[in-house]
Design a protein around this motif. Structure first.
Motif, PDB file in Angstrom:
ATOM      1  N   MET A 190       0.812  -1.211   0.000  1.00 23.39           N
ATOM      2  CA  MET A 190       0.000   0.000   0.000  1.00 23.39           C
ATOM      3  C   MET A 190       0.845   1.261   0.000  1.00 23.39           C
ATOM      4  O   MET A 190       1.900   1.303   0.618  1.00 23.39           O
ATOM      5  N   ILE A 191       0.359   2.266  -0.728  1.00 24.29           N
ATOM      6  CA  ILE A 191       0.942   3.617  -0.695  1.00 24.29           C
ATOM      7  C   ILE A 191       0.051   4.449   0.223  1.00 24.29           C
ATOM      8  O   ILE A 191      -1.157   4.536  -0.007  1.00 24.29           O
ATOM      9  N   HIS A 192       0.633   5.068   1.256  1.00 22.92           N
ATOM     10  CA  HIS A 192      -0.173   5.828   2.228  1.00 22.92           C
ATOM     11  C   HIS A 192      -0.235   7.309   1.900  1.00 22.92           C
ATOM     12  O   HIS A 192      -0.847   8.064   2.661  1.00 22.92           O
ATOM     13  N   SER A 193       0.428   7.732   0.837  1.00 21.57           N
ATOM     14  CA  SER A 193       0.631   9.176   0.655  1.00 21.57           C
ATOM     15  C   SER A 193       0.226   9.679  -0.732  1.00 21.57           C
ATOM     16  O   SER A 193       0.909  10.489  -1.339  1.00 21.57           O
ATOM     17  N   LEU A 194      -0.916   9.185  -1.220  1.00 29.07           N
ATOM     18  CA  LEU A 194      -1.430   9.680  -2.499  1.00 29.07           C
ATOM     19  C   LEU A 194      -2.044  11.057  -2.257  1.00 29.07           C
ATOM     20  O   LEU A 194      -3.006  11.197  -1.503  1.00 29.07           O
ATOM     21  N   ASP A 195      -1.455  12.083  -2.888  1.00 27.47           N
ATOM     22  CA  ASP A 195      -1.881  13.451  -2.566  1.00 27.47           C
ATOM     23  C   ASP A 195      -1.951  14.389  -3.772  1.00 27.47           C
ATOM     24  O   ASP A 195      -2.169  15.584  -3.618  1.00 27.47           O
ATOM     25  N   ARG A 196      -1.744  13.839  -4.991  1.00 29.37           N
ATOM     26  CA  ARG A 196      -1.818  14.713  -6.163  1.00 29.37           C
ATOM     27  C   ARG A 196      -2.048  13.877  -7.429  1.00 29.37           C
ATOM     28  O   ARG A 196      -1.695  12.697  -7.474  1.00 29.37           O
ATOM     29  N   LEU A 237      -1.158  -5.082 -12.470  1.00 31.00           N
ATOM     30  CA  LEU A 237      -1.696  -5.183 -11.113  1.00 31.00           C
ATOM     31  C   LEU A 237      -2.456  -3.918 -10.757  1.00 31.00           C
ATOM     32  O   LEU A 237      -2.406  -2.918 -11.464  1.00 31.00           O
ATOM     33  N   THR A 238      -3.188  -3.990  -9.643  1.00 33.42           N
ATOM     34  CA  THR A 238      -3.803  -2.774  -9.102  1.00 33.42           C
ATOM     35  C   THR A 238      -3.054  -2.429  -7.821  1.00 33.42           C
ATOM     36  O   THR A 238      -2.668  -3.321  -7.065  1.00 33.42           O
ATOM     37  N   ILE A 239      -2.841  -1.161  -7.620  1.00 29.44           N
ATOM     38  CA  ILE A 239      -2.092  -0.717  -6.439  1.00 29.44           C
ATOM     39  C   ILE A 239      -3.071  -0.117  -5.427  1.00 29.44           C
ATOM     40  O   ILE A 239      -3.948   0.662  -5.778  1.00 29.44           O
ATOM     41  N   ASN A 240      -2.933  -0.528  -4.176  1.00 28.39           N
ATOM     42  CA  ASN A 240      -3.773   0.011  -3.103  1.00 28.39           C
ATOM     43  C   ASN A 240      -3.177   1.319  -2.599  1.00 28.39           C
ATOM     44  O   ASN A 240      -1.969   1.414  -2.396  1.00 28.39           O
ATOM     45  N   ALA A 241      -4.039   2.294  -2.374  1.00 26.54           N
ATOM     46  CA  ALA A 241      -3.543   3.601  -1.924  1.00 26.54           C
ATOM     47  C   ALA A 241      -4.478   4.222  -0.902  1.00 26.54           C
ATOM     48  O   ALA A 241      -5.690   4.000  -0.919  1.00 26.54           O
ATOM     49  N   LEU A 242      -3.877   5.012  -0.009  1.00 24.52           N
ATOM     50  CA  LEU A 242      -4.633   5.840   0.917  1.00 24.52           C
ATOM     51  C   LEU A 242      -4.419   7.293   0.515  1.00 24.52           C
ATOM     52  O   LEU A 242      -3.322   7.674   0.087  1.00 24.52           O
TER      53      LEU A 242
END
Length: 229
Positions: A94-100, A116-121
């Motif tokens: 998981m990426i916790h820092s999707l912001d832009r 693949l699909t990437i999980n993000a917060l």
């Protein structure tokens, strides 16, 4: 205190905070933040039951994955530069820092290339601190609606970093606001989006974060002791 003692204390505090907030049977995922921590001590934590590793820097994450391998899940919790995405997309849970949007585009492109699909917060700067990354609360819903156009990204929840303070009660509002936002987004029933994770709470404030609804905490110093920079 040893890593073992620290982990036992954290488990106890998690349990107390869950009971206090009426969530006795809920699960809180613990992410061990391993910034500057050597691999031997990380291995010790893994042997004691740690299953999630969080890193702030891509280079450090890559090195640790090389040595530790697939024993644990890896999380990118720090600010992610677009040009570094290609190095980690297939390797992290998981990426916790999707912001832009530029980051979303690159994540989607690299995930697609790797089939693949990437999980993000989505990272939210609730307190609007100038020194921190993340979206303002009012920017989150429009941003999510843009991110939903990308087929290879799955938004799984929200993340925030509260201001550091000795008076933890003064930042309780940060966690309350993020919880309210999560509930609002959940009610909108977007397709291909879930609000499974509220990643909030660090060594200094995780008990209050859990009391306000967190189910994922990121702890470094509380596990490994004070860092030597």
């Amino acid at each position: 205190m040893s890593i073992k003692d620290n982990l036992l204390a954290i488990e106890e505090n998690i349990e107390k905070a869950l009971i206090k907030s009426g969530r006795k049977d809920d699960k809180v995922e613990l992410i061990a933040v391993t910034k500057t921590i050597d691999v031997d001590r990380i291995q010790e934590a893994i042997n004691l039951g740690i299953t999630n590793i969080g890193e702030n820097r891509v280079q450090e994450l890559e090195k640790k994955i090389e040595v530790i391998g697939g024993k644990v899940d890896y999380h990118m919790i720090g600010h992610l530069q677009t040009n570094k995405v290609k190095y980690i997309v297939p390797k992290v849970k998981m990426i916790h820092s999707l912001d832009r949007l530029s980051l979303a585009k690159e994540l989607n492109k690299r995930a697609n290339m790797n089939s693949l699909t990437i999980n993000a917060l989505i990272e939210v700067n609730v307190a609007e601190e100038e020194s921190k990354f993340g979206l303002k609360i009012q920017e989150v819903v429009p941003f999510i609606e843009e991110v939903l156009k990308f087929k290879n990204i799955r938004v799984k929840g929200l993340m925030t970093i509260a201001p550091y303070t000795e008076n933890v009660e003064s930042i309780r509002y940060v966690f309350k606001e993020l919880y309210k936002l999560k509930e609002d987004i959940s009610r909108r029933n977007y397709e291909n989006l879930s609000m499974d994770y509220l990643s909030m709470g660090m060594t200094n404030d995780y008990e209050v974060a859990i009391e306000e609804g967190s189910n994922m905490i990121r702890i470094g110093t509380g596990i490994f002791g004070t860092r030597n920079y």
